[in-house]
Design a protein around this motif. Structure first.
Motif, PDB file in Angstrom:
ATOM      1  N   ARG A   1       9.537 -15.781  43.651  1.00  0.00           N
ATOM      2  CA  ARG A   1       8.345 -15.075  43.146  1.00  0.00           C
ATOM      3  C   ARG A   1       8.998 -13.663  43.698  1.00  0.00           C
ATOM      4  O   ARG A   1       8.818 -12.210  43.232  1.00  0.00           O
ATOM      5  CB  ARG A   1       6.875 -15.257  43.572  1.00  0.00           C
ATOM      6  CG  ARG A   1       5.613 -14.527  43.123  1.00  0.00           C
ATOM      7  CD  ARG A   1       5.855 -14.309  41.815  1.00  0.00           C
ATOM      8  NE  ARG A   1       5.643 -13.314  41.137  1.00  0.00           N
ATOM      9  CZ  ARG A   1       5.678 -12.374  39.950  1.00  0.00           C
ATOM     10  NH1 ARG A   1       5.915 -13.675  39.211  1.00  0.00           N
ATOM     11  NH2 ARG A   1       6.515 -11.806  38.782  1.00  0.00           N
ATOM     12  N   LEU A   2       8.943 -13.729  45.656  1.00  0.00           N
ATOM     13  CA  LEU A   2       9.901 -12.659  45.863  1.00  0.00           C
ATOM     14  C   LEU A   2      10.614 -12.053  45.406  1.00  0.00           C
ATOM     15  O   LEU A   2      11.557 -10.368  44.844  1.00  0.00           O
ATOM     16  CB  LEU A   2       9.832 -12.521  47.301  1.00  0.00           C
ATOM     17  CG  LEU A   2       8.687 -13.188  48.095  1.00  0.00           C
ATOM     18  CD1 LEU A   2       8.976 -13.900  49.805  1.00  0.00           C
ATOM     19  CD2 LEU A   2       7.825 -11.854  48.434  1.00  0.00           C
ATOM     20  N   SER A   3      11.364 -12.609  44.942  1.00  0.00           N
ATOM     21  CA  SER A   3      13.015 -12.199  44.114  1.00  0.00           C
ATOM     22  C   SER A   3      13.098 -11.797  42.710  1.00  0.00           C
ATOM     23  O   SER A   3      13.275 -10.420  41.996  1.00  0.00           O
ATOM     24  CB  SER A   3      13.742 -13.501  44.211  1.00  0.00           C
ATOM     25  OG  SER A   3      15.172 -13.132  43.534  1.00  0.00           O
ATOM     26  N   ILE A   4      11.630 -12.164  42.159  1.00  0.00           N
ATOM     27  CA  ILE A   4      11.935 -11.746  40.327  1.00  0.00           C
ATOM     28  C   ILE A   4      10.313 -10.340  40.773  1.00  0.00           C
ATOM     29  O   ILE A   4      11.428  -9.327  40.151  1.00  0.00           O
ATOM     30  CB  ILE A   4      10.283 -12.475  39.694  1.00  0.00           C
ATOM     31  CG1 ILE A   4      11.432 -13.675  39.673  1.00  0.00           C
ATOM     32  CG2 ILE A   4      10.369 -11.692  38.429  1.00  0.00           C
ATOM     33  CD1 ILE A   4      10.173 -14.653  38.874  1.00  0.00           C
ATOM     34  N   ASP A   5       9.691 -10.285  41.962  1.00  0.00           N
ATOM     35  CA  ASP A   5       9.004  -8.974  42.188  1.00  0.00           C
ATOM     36  C   ASP A   5       9.958  -7.971  42.382  1.00  0.00           C
ATOM     37  O   ASP A   5      10.233  -6.742  42.087  1.00  0.00           O
ATOM     38  CB  ASP A   5       7.682  -9.481  43.299  1.00  0.00           C
ATOM     39  CG  ASP A   5       6.725  -9.523  42.118  1.00  0.00           C
ATOM     40  OD1 ASP A   5       7.314  -9.667  41.251  1.00  0.00           O
ATOM     41  OD2 ASP A   5       6.225 -10.459  42.787  1.00  0.00           O
ATOM     42  N   TYR A   6      11.175  -8.539  43.316  1.00  0.00           N
ATOM     43  CA  TYR A   6      12.266  -7.779  43.877  1.00  0.00           C
ATOM     44  C   TYR A   6      12.697  -7.120  42.985  1.00  0.00           C
ATOM     45  O   TYR A   6      13.002  -5.543  42.959  1.00  0.00           O
ATOM     46  CB  TYR A   6      12.848  -7.812  44.935  1.00  0.00           C
ATOM     47  CG  TYR A   6      13.952  -6.764  45.827  1.00  0.00           C
ATOM     48  CD1 TYR A   6      13.608  -7.028  46.824  1.00  0.00           C
ATOM     49  CD2 TYR A   6      15.235  -7.397  45.088  1.00  0.00           C
ATOM     50  CE1 TYR A   6      14.918  -6.197  47.683  1.00  0.00           C
ATOM     51  CE2 TYR A   6      16.440  -6.094  45.450  1.00  0.00           C
ATOM     52  CZ  TYR A   6      15.840  -6.196  46.528  1.00  0.00           C
ATOM     53  OH  TYR A   6      16.943  -5.000  47.495  1.00  0.00           O
ATOM     54  N   LEU A   7      13.400  -7.913  41.817  1.00  0.00           N
ATOM     55  CA  LEU A   7      14.372  -6.990  40.985  1.00  0.00           C
ATOM     56  C   LEU A   7      13.719  -6.122  40.139  1.00  0.00           C
ATOM     57  O   LEU A   7      13.813  -5.215  39.294  1.00  0.00           O
ATOM     58  CB  LEU A   7      14.609  -8.373  39.954  1.00  0.00           C
ATOM     59  CG  LEU A   7      15.467  -7.987  38.585  1.00  0.00           C
ATOM     60  CD1 LEU A   7      16.901  -7.694  39.814  1.00  0.00           C
ATOM     61  CD2 LEU A   7      15.703  -9.609  38.035  1.00  0.00           C
ATOM     62  N   ASN A   8      12.072  -6.423  39.934  1.00  0.00           N
ATOM     63  CA  ASN A   8      11.451  -5.432  38.802  1.00  0.00           C
ATOM     64  C   ASN A   8      11.436  -4.014  39.651  1.00  0.00           C
ATOM     65  O   ASN A   8      11.008  -3.215  39.020  1.00  0.00           O
ATOM     66  CB  ASN A   8       9.343  -6.773  38.897  1.00  0.00           C
ATOM     67  CG  ASN A   8      10.451  -7.306  37.722  1.00  0.00           C
ATOM     68  OD1 ASN A   8      11.054  -7.310  37.018  1.00  0.00           O
ATOM     69  ND2 ASN A   8       8.901  -8.649  37.657  1.00  0.00           N
ATOM     70  N   GLU A   9      11.222  -4.524  40.717  1.00  0.00           N
ATOM     71  CA  GLU A   9      10.456  -3.346  41.290  1.00  0.00           C
ATOM     72  C   GLU A   9      11.550  -2.451  41.966  1.00  0.00           C
ATOM     73  O   GLU A   9      11.544  -0.773  41.390  1.00  0.00           O
ATOM     74  CB  GLU A   9      10.527  -3.666  42.803  1.00  0.00           C
ATOM     75  CG  GLU A   9       9.335  -2.000  43.638  1.00  0.00           C
ATOM     76  CD  GLU A   9       8.727  -1.404  42.831  1.00  0.00           C
ATOM     77  OE1 GLU A   9       8.073   0.015  43.381  1.00  0.00           O
ATOM     78  OE2 GLU A   9       7.850  -2.113  42.025  1.00  0.00           O
ATOM     79  N   SER A  10      12.949  -3.389  41.682  1.00  0.00           N
ATOM     80  CA  SER A  10      14.289  -2.243  41.841  1.00  0.00           C
ATOM     81  C   SER A  10      14.482  -1.577  40.437  1.00  0.00           C
ATOM     82  O   SER A  10      15.098  -0.699  40.445  1.00  0.00           O
ATOM     83  CB  SER A  10      15.532  -3.113  42.636  1.00  0.00           C
ATOM     84  OG  SER A  10      15.553  -3.407  41.704  1.00  0.00           O
ATOM     85  N   HIS A  11      13.985  -2.273  39.341  1.00  0.00           N
ATOM     86  CA  HIS A  11      14.072  -1.082  37.943  1.00  0.00           C
ATOM     87  C   HIS A  11      12.978  -0.924  37.890  1.00  0.00           C
ATOM     88  O   HIS A  11      13.337   0.916  37.321  1.00  0.00           O
ATOM     89  CB  HIS A  11      14.172  -2.415  36.586  1.00  0.00           C
ATOM     90  CG  HIS A  11      15.745  -3.222  36.665  1.00  0.00           C
ATOM     91  ND1 HIS A  11      17.119  -3.129  36.751  1.00  0.00           N
ATOM     92  CD2 HIS A  11      15.582  -4.918  36.845  1.00  0.00           C
ATOM     93  CE1 HIS A  11      16.985  -3.850  36.063  1.00  0.00           C
ATOM     94  NE2 HIS A  11      16.570  -4.732  36.874  1.00  0.00           N
ATOM     95  N   ARG A  12      11.766  -0.389  38.108  1.00  0.00           N
ATOM     96  CA  ARG A  12      10.538   0.029  38.133  1.00  0.00           C
ATOM     97  C   ARG A  12      10.669   1.433  39.162  1.00  0.00           C
ATOM     98  O   ARG A  12      11.060   2.726  38.961  1.00  0.00           O
ATOM     99  CB  ARG A  12       9.511   0.172  38.333  1.00  0.00           C
ATOM    100  CG  ARG A  12       8.556  -0.860  37.669  1.00  0.00           C
ATOM    101  CD  ARG A  12       7.032  -0.948  38.598  1.00  0.00           C
ATOM    102  NE  ARG A  12       7.121  -1.992  38.987  1.00  0.00           N
ATOM    103  CZ  ARG A  12       7.384  -3.050  38.997  1.00  0.00           C
ATOM    104  NH1 ARG A  12       7.363  -3.204  37.929  1.00  0.00           N
ATOM    105  NH2 ARG A  12       7.117  -3.787  39.612  1.00  0.00           N
ATOM    106  N   ALA A  13      11.634   1.494  40.371  1.00  0.00           N
ATOM    107  CA  ALA A  13      11.928   2.223  41.280  1.00  0.00           C
ATOM    108  C   ALA A  13      13.415   3.402  40.716  1.00  0.00           C
ATOM    109  O   ALA A  13      13.279   4.303  41.185  1.00  0.00           O
ATOM    110  CB  ALA A  13      12.524   1.898  42.330  1.00  0.00           C
ATOM    111  N   THR A  14      14.020   2.921  39.911  1.00  0.00           N
ATOM    112  CA  THR A  14      14.422   4.165  38.849  1.00  0.00           C
ATOM    113  C   THR A  14      14.225   5.122  38.747  1.00  0.00           C
ATOM    114  O   THR A  14      15.246   6.431  38.385  1.00  0.00           O
ATOM    115  CB  THR A  14      15.574   3.361  38.633  1.00  0.00           C
ATOM    116  OG1 THR A  14      14.934   3.280  37.381  1.00  0.00           O
ATOM    117  CG2 THR A  14      16.834   2.517  39.000  1.00  0.00           C
ATOM    118  N   LYS A  15      12.974   4.942  38.374  1.00  0.00           N
ATOM    119  CA  LYS A  15      12.146   6.459  37.685  1.00  0.00           C
ATOM    120  C   LYS A  15      11.662   7.558  39.291  1.00  0.00           C
ATOM    121  O   LYS A  15      11.265   6.673  40.104  1.00  0.00           O
ATOM    122  CB  LYS A  15      11.163   5.743  36.981  1.00  0.00           C
ATOM    123  CG  LYS A  15      11.278   4.944  35.346  1.00  0.00           C
ATOM    124  CD  LYS A  15      10.146   4.858  35.414  1.00  0.00           C
ATOM    125  CE  LYS A  15      10.305   3.747  34.008  1.00  0.00           C
ATOM    126  NZ  LYS A  15      10.147   2.744  33.460  1.00  0.00           N
TER     127      LYS A  15
END
Length: 109
Positions: A65-79
């Motif tokens: 779950r941490l890995s999935i959330d980390y990956l999702n947040e890394s994509h969101r953080a590009t905005k």
């Protein structure tokens, strides 16, 4: 925040992790991602075998779950306007307040 503070060594406040802090050690050793995908159960099994440890099912689920959330947040953080993934820290509030005062001073002068 680092740019706003004008401090190259600035480190923002992080949320407390409590007693589960040991999971972060495992998280950073096994992941946090596999490039552009989250860590898999196979990776977790290999990690456990290589380290000679046994993680419980909930620990493995939490690491995934941490890995999935980390990956999702890394994509969101590009905005550019992406908010932080947790409540605003004291440092962020202080920096935001200082930035608003600076802008007001510039406007009034």
């Amino acid at each position: 925040m680092k740019d706003s503070a004008r401090d190259e060594f600035f480190e923002p406040d992080m949320p407390p992790v409590g007693d589960a802090g040991y999971l972060l050690t495992h998280f950073w050793q096994v992941g946090p991602t596999l490039g552009d995908s989250s860590i898999t159960n196979t990776e977790l099994r290999n990690y456990q075998d290589n380290e000679g440890i046994t993680l419980s099912p909930w620990e493995c689920k939490t690491l995934r779950r941490l890995s999935i959330d980390y990956l999702n947040e890394s994509h969101r953080a590009t905005k550019e306007d992406c908010p932080p993934p947790y409540a605003e820290s004291r440092n962020a509030a202080r920096l935001k307040s200082a930035e608003l005062r600076r802008k007001l001073d510039v406007f009034l002068n």
